[in-house]
Design an enzyme around this catalytic site. Structure first.
Site, PDB file in Angstrom:
ATOM      1  N   ASP A  77      -5.514  20.923  -0.397  1.00 52.12           N
ATOM      2  CA  ASP A  77      -6.821  20.820  -1.052  1.00 52.12           C
ATOM      3  C   ASP A  77      -7.409  19.416  -0.877  1.00 52.12           C
ATOM      4  O   ASP A  77      -6.666  18.436  -0.804  1.00 52.12           O
ATOM      5  CB  ASP A  77      -6.654  21.142  -2.546  1.00 52.12           C
ATOM      6  N   ASN A  89     -10.238  18.730   1.374  1.00 56.22           N
ATOM      7  CA  ASN A  89     -10.936  18.482   2.645  1.00 56.22           C
ATOM      8  C   ASN A  89     -12.422  18.183   2.433  1.00 56.22           C
ATOM      9  O   ASN A  89     -12.987  17.276   3.054  1.00 56.22           O
ATOM     10  CB  ASN A  89     -10.831  19.706   3.560  1.00 56.22           C
ATOM     11  N   ARG A 141     -18.644  19.131   5.361  1.00 54.39           N
ATOM     12  CA  ARG A 141     -17.336  19.571   4.858  1.00 54.39           C
ATOM     13  C   ARG A 141     -16.389  19.956   5.988  1.00 54.39           C
ATOM     14  O   ARG A 141     -15.184  19.737   5.928  1.00 54.39           O
ATOM     15  CB  ARG A 141     -17.521  20.784   3.929  1.00 54.39           C
ATOM     16  N   HIS A 173     -12.115  19.735   7.191  1.00 53.90           N
ATOM     17  CA  HIS A 173     -11.201  20.802   7.628  1.00 53.90           C
ATOM     18  C   HIS A 173     -10.598  20.455   8.994  1.00 53.90           C
ATOM     19  O   HIS A 173      -9.418  20.704   9.237  1.00 53.90           O
ATOM     20  CB  HIS A 173     -11.934  22.145   7.700  1.00 53.90           C
ATOM     21  N   ASN A 232     -11.838  32.628  -0.610  1.00 54.35           N
ATOM     22  CA  ASN A 232     -12.641  31.700   0.202  1.00 54.35           C
ATOM     23  C   ASN A 232     -13.810  32.393   0.918  1.00 54.35           C
ATOM     24  O   ASN A 232     -14.721  31.723   1.415  1.00 54.35           O
ATOM     25  CB  ASN A 232     -11.776  30.950   1.222  1.00 54.35           C
ATOM     26  N   TRP A 233     -13.806  33.748   0.945  1.00 54.73           N
ATOM     27  CA  TRP A 233     -14.965  34.462   1.512  1.00 54.73           C
ATOM     28  C   TRP A 233     -16.230  34.147   0.724  1.00 54.73           C
ATOM     29  O   TRP A 233     -17.340  34.360   1.206  1.00 54.73           O
ATOM     30  CB  TRP A 233     -14.728  35.975   1.488  1.00 54.73           C
ATOM     31  N   ARG A 292      -3.315  23.497 -10.384  1.00 51.88           N
ATOM     32  CA  ARG A 292      -3.221  24.960 -10.548  1.00 51.88           C
ATOM     33  C   ARG A 292      -2.742  25.569  -9.241  1.00 51.88           C
ATOM     34  O   ARG A 292      -2.763  24.913  -8.199  1.00 51.88           O
ATOM     35  CB  ARG A 292      -4.572  25.550 -10.971  1.00 51.88           C
ATOM     36  N   SER A 301      -4.023  28.556  -7.985  1.00 59.84           N
ATOM     37  CA  SER A 301      -5.140  29.212  -7.297  1.00 59.84           C
ATOM     38  C   SER A 301      -4.706  30.451  -6.511  1.00 59.84           C
ATOM     39  O   SER A 301      -5.071  30.604  -5.332  1.00 59.84           O
ATOM     40  CB  SER A 301      -5.855  28.222  -6.369  1.00 59.84           C
TER      41      SER A 301
HETATM   42  C1  FPP Z   1      -9.338  23.288   0.574  1.00 58.13           C
HETATM   43  O1  FPP Z   1     -10.137  22.135   0.544  1.00 58.13           O
HETATM   44  C2  FPP Z   1      -9.063  23.636   1.940  1.00 58.13           C
HETATM   45  C3  FPP Z   1      -9.366  24.814   2.540  1.00 58.13           C
HETATM   46  C4  FPP Z   1     -10.040  25.929   1.840  1.00 58.13           C
HETATM   47  C5  FPP Z   1      -9.088  25.045   3.945  1.00 58.13           C
HETATM   48  C6  FPP Z   1      -7.778  24.503   4.406  1.00 58.13           C
HETATM   49  C7  FPP Z   1      -7.811  24.490   5.860  1.00 58.13           C
HETATM   50  C8  FPP Z   1      -7.324  23.514   6.628  1.00 58.13           C
HETATM   51  C9  FPP Z   1      -6.563  22.346   6.157  1.00 58.13           C
HETATM   52  C10 FPP Z   1      -7.570  23.647   8.051  1.00 58.13           C
HETATM   53  C11 FPP Z   1      -6.316  23.932   8.772  1.00 58.13           C
HETATM   54  C12 FPP Z   1      -5.872  25.254   8.713  1.00 58.13           C
HETATM   55  C13 FPP Z   1      -5.977  26.203   9.642  1.00 58.13           C
HETATM   56  C14 FPP Z   1      -4.751  26.671  10.300  1.00 58.13           C
HETATM   57  C15 FPP Z   1      -7.251  26.830   9.959  1.00 58.13           C
HETATM   58  P1  FPP Z   1     -11.588  22.231  -0.071  1.00 58.13           P
HETATM   59  O2  FPP Z   1     -12.516  22.572   1.026  1.00 58.13           O
HETATM   60  O3  FPP Z   1     -11.593  23.184  -1.220  1.00 58.13           O
HETATM   61  O4  FPP Z   1     -11.787  20.755  -0.550  1.00 58.13           O
HETATM   62  P2  FPP Z   1     -12.541  20.262  -1.852  1.00 58.13           P
HETATM   63  O5  FPP Z   1     -11.752  20.749  -3.034  1.00 58.13           O
HETATM   64  O6  FPP Z   1     -12.486  18.774  -1.720  1.00 58.13           O
HETATM   65  O7  FPP Z   1     -13.934  20.816  -1.788  1.00 58.13           O
END
Ligand code: FPP
Length: 242
Positions: free
Chosen positions: A17, A19, A30, A34, A65-66, A184, A186
């Site tokens: 979490d 990214n 964003r 990733h 996430n959809w 959490r 999630s």
């Molecule tokens: C959560 O961070 C991250 C994700 C929903 C995606 C995780 C994906 C990767 C690390 C890419 C690598 C994986 C593959 C194999 C495709 P967030 O976007 O919810 O971050 P935030 O809480 O800071 O908004």
């Protein structure tokens, strides 16, 4: 790289979490977070293998996430397909077995093919298994397992249900790490987390480096896992290391 001789979890699971926040702090879209997250995942797989971890399970895309904006969802799909085609040879050389955990329903033909190819081509690798949870939810996993048992007319017990979960070949995680400061699960590995040690890190996933992994493994080594028993009942070797 020198690796400290601490008690190492055989199976680590990670909620990657942070990214989006990492990218926002840099005034980047964003998706840049990733993309950086993929590089960090590559390094983490290598570090875990060096530590002797046998299974790494990561949460890459949840059933929920959809609900994100369509362009972010489609970018995450692209990142997965591109990373797989770019990294497959190296993963094979490094002995990484890839498995994708989650529902294939709702994924495009292109994504499904890319997952199938990566699984097939790495099936015999033995150094470390990387489970990528994609279109995964812990509740889905339990319901799916129960449906498999019901349709086969099998009795539902803890053992039979565990055997039908998507992680049945890898066992439960010893250590679950969540980066990004939230505390959490999630909907990640809900059944499998029953006796996992939980470790929450403030570090955003794109900043998760060797030192951060080391800190999580050190914390794990200092825990006493009792599985419902008392300290006195534990064999000495199980203390702080089972
Ligand atoms: C959560 O961070 C991250 C994700 C929903 C995606 C995780 C994906 C990767 C690390 C890419 C690598 C994986 C593959 C194999 C495709 P967030 O976007 O919810 O971050 P935030 O809480 O800071 O908004």
């Amino acid at each position: 790289m020198a690796v400290a001789p601490v008690s190492v979890p055989g199976h680590i699971a990670i909620v990657m979490d942070g990214n989006g926040r990492w990218a926002s702090k840099r005034f980047l879209p964003r998706i840049a977070g990733h993309k950086q997250g993929v590089d960090v995942l590559k390094r983490t797989v290598r570090s875990c293998a060096l530590h002797g971890v046998k299974v790494l399970t990561v949460f890459a895309f949840s059933s929920e996430n959809w609900r994100r904006p369509a362009d972010e969802v489609s970018a995450l799909m692209d990142i997965l397909v591109v990373a797989l085609s770019r990294e497959l040879n190296q993963l094979k050389k490094d002995g990484v077995r890839l498995q994708f955990i989650g529902s294939r329903q709702g994924l495009s033909e292109r994504v499904r093919q890319s997952l199938d190819t990566a699984e097939r081509e790495t099936a015999d690798n033995k150094v470390i298994t990387l489970n990528v949870c994609f279109n995964y939810g812990g509740r889905w996993d339990v319901v799916h397992a129960a449906q498999l048992l019901a349709s086969a007319g099998e009795e539902i017990t803890e053992e039979s249900l565990s055997a039908k979960l998507s992680t049945s070949t890898c066992g439960d995680p010893d250590l679950i790490i969540r980066t990004g400061g939230e505390m959490r699960l999630s909907n990640f590995l809900l059944w499998q987390a029953a006796y996992s040690e939980l470790y929450f890190s403030e570090v955003l996933w794109p900043d998760f480096d060797e030192a951060a992994l080391e800190a999580a493994i050190q914390a794990f080594a200092s825990r006493e896992r009792r599985f419902g028993m008392t300290t006195e009942q534990l064999p000495a070797s199980k203390n702080a290391s089972a």
